[in-house]
Design an enzyme around this catalytic site. Structure first.
Site, mmCIF file in Angstrom:
data_model
loop_
_atom_site.group_PDB
_atom_site.id
_atom_site.type_symbol
_atom_site.label_atom_id
_atom_site.label_comp_id
_atom_site.label_asym_id
_atom_site.label_seq_id
_atom_site.Cartn_x
_atom_site.Cartn_y
_atom_site.Cartn_z
ATOM 1 N N LYS A 128 0.801 -1.229 0.000
ATOM 2 C CA LYS A 128 0.000 0.000 0.000
ATOM 3 C C LYS A 128 0.839 1.287 0.000
ATOM 4 O O LYS A 128 0.415 2.286 -0.573
ATOM 5 C CB LYS A 128 -0.953 0.007 1.199
ATOM 6 C CG LYS A 128 -2.109 -0.967 1.049
ATOM 7 C CD LYS A 128 -3.097 -0.827 2.180
ATOM 8 C CE LYS A 128 -4.204 -1.857 2.075
ATOM 9 N NZ LYS A 128 -5.224 -1.669 3.112
ATOM 10 N N ASP B 94 -9.831 3.143 2.400
ATOM 11 C CA ASP B 94 -9.954 2.415 3.669
ATOM 12 C C ASP B 94 -10.627 3.265 4.754
ATOM 13 O O ASP B 94 -11.589 2.828 5.391
ATOM 14 C CB ASP B 94 -8.580 1.957 4.160
ATOM 15 C CG ASP B 94 -8.032 0.791 3.362
ATOM 16 O OD1 ASP B 94 -8.841 -0.022 2.865
ATOM 17 O OD2 ASP B 94 -6.796 0.688 3.237
#
Ligand code: ATR
Length: 277
Positions: free
Chosen positions: A66, A102
């Site tokens: 990420k 997220d």
């Protein structure tokens, strides 16, 4: 021509994203496919350029890529840049743009219980990547305070120092957080404590919990972690990690296609996958 979507991670075998997105493609009659790719750290750059060369429409990025993916993209959205992590990439005419859904996924998932973050006093347990995305996203929404409790307090201090939004926060030990617990109306567990196979573990004691509080765990395996069971037994409201997972995927789908998909169907699909294991 079939449109290509993907998720890059390592390991990637247990990802529920392919089934979730492929089901949406069939629901909306889209000629598209979403494939999982296991990619090693040292081959991430080639994998990203490969997807660009193949004309992939969009892809997800998961653990451990990420943050490391960021230099290989052409543009990073402001929130993703401040979080320092990307989980969703869209290909706009050959230009790869990175987003982070997220934290927003968590926020949207919360909506069913808490419609406004403003006025809330929040505790985040953990100071890893997931905590960072949630903390920065919630900090933008004007809560009264967000404290961060972590085994390694220095990491909580780091998160607070690096937060780009103006917010009152304390860095706490897990024990301190347990002592102050009654102060919070929203408690968010972001560590892997309680995840399979260590399902009996719990990061803090809930002895002092306020019964009006909502306790969220971002874990969805098991669906009811030890801390959620404990919170429920003490009369508090609880939410597991299914909503965050589903909404981060729904927001990614929206970035790629312009359409916010059928959340209920996504949830049922994910629950079926978890149950079918
Ligand atoms: P993620 O990116 O998925 O959030 P991470 O960055 O590895 O994962 O962060 C894991 C979090 O879980 C951290 O807050 C970590 O605490 P430390 O910063 O002290 O390492 C926390 N964590 C993991 N295992 C733990 C344990 N056994 N007890 C307490 N905290 C733990």
């Amino acid at each position: 021509m079939k449109k290509l979507f993907a998720v890059l991670g390592n390991p990637i075998g247990h990802s529920m994203s392919p089934v979730m997105h492929n089901d949406l493609f069939s629901l909306y009659n889209m000629n598209a496919v979403y494939l999982p790719f296991q990619v090693k750290e040292e081959e991430l750059k080639e994998a990203v350029n490969g997807l660009r060369a193949l004309g992939a429409v969009g892809f997800n990025v998961t653990v451990p890529h990420k943050s490391t993916i960021m230099p290989f993209l052409d543009e990073i959205d402001e929130l993703a840049a401040s979080i320092g992590a990307v989980n969703t990439v869209v290909n706009q005419n050959g230009k790869l743009i990175g987003y982070n859904t997220d934290g927003l996924g968590f926020l949207k998932g919360l909506d069913e219980y808490v419609t406004k973050i403003e006025g809330h006093k929040i505790l985040v347990i953990g100071a890893g990547g997931a905590a960072r995305a949630i903390y920065f996203t919630l900090a933008k929404e004007n809560p009264v305070q967000i404290d961060i409790a972590n085994r390694t307090v220095e990491k909580a201090v780091e998160l607070i120092t690096e937060c780009p939004y103006s917010i009152t926060s304390r860095a706490l030990t897990l024990e301190e957080a347990g002592n102050y617990l009654g102060e919070y109306d929203l408690i968010i567990q972001t560590t892997m404590i309680g995840m399979e196979p260590n399902t009996e573990e719990q990061p803090i004691s809930l002895e002092n919990i306020n019964k009006q509080a909502l306790v969220c765990d971002i874990i969805y395996n098991p669906l009811e972690t030890s801390i959620l069971r404990d919170a429920k037994e003490r009369g508090a409201a609880v939410q597991n990690g299914i909503n965050m997972f589903v909404y981060q995927g729904a927001l990614a789908f929206e970035i790629w296609t312009g359409r916010l998909p059928d959340i209920q169907r996504m949830k049922e699909n994910v629950l079926r996958q978890l149950g079918g294991k």
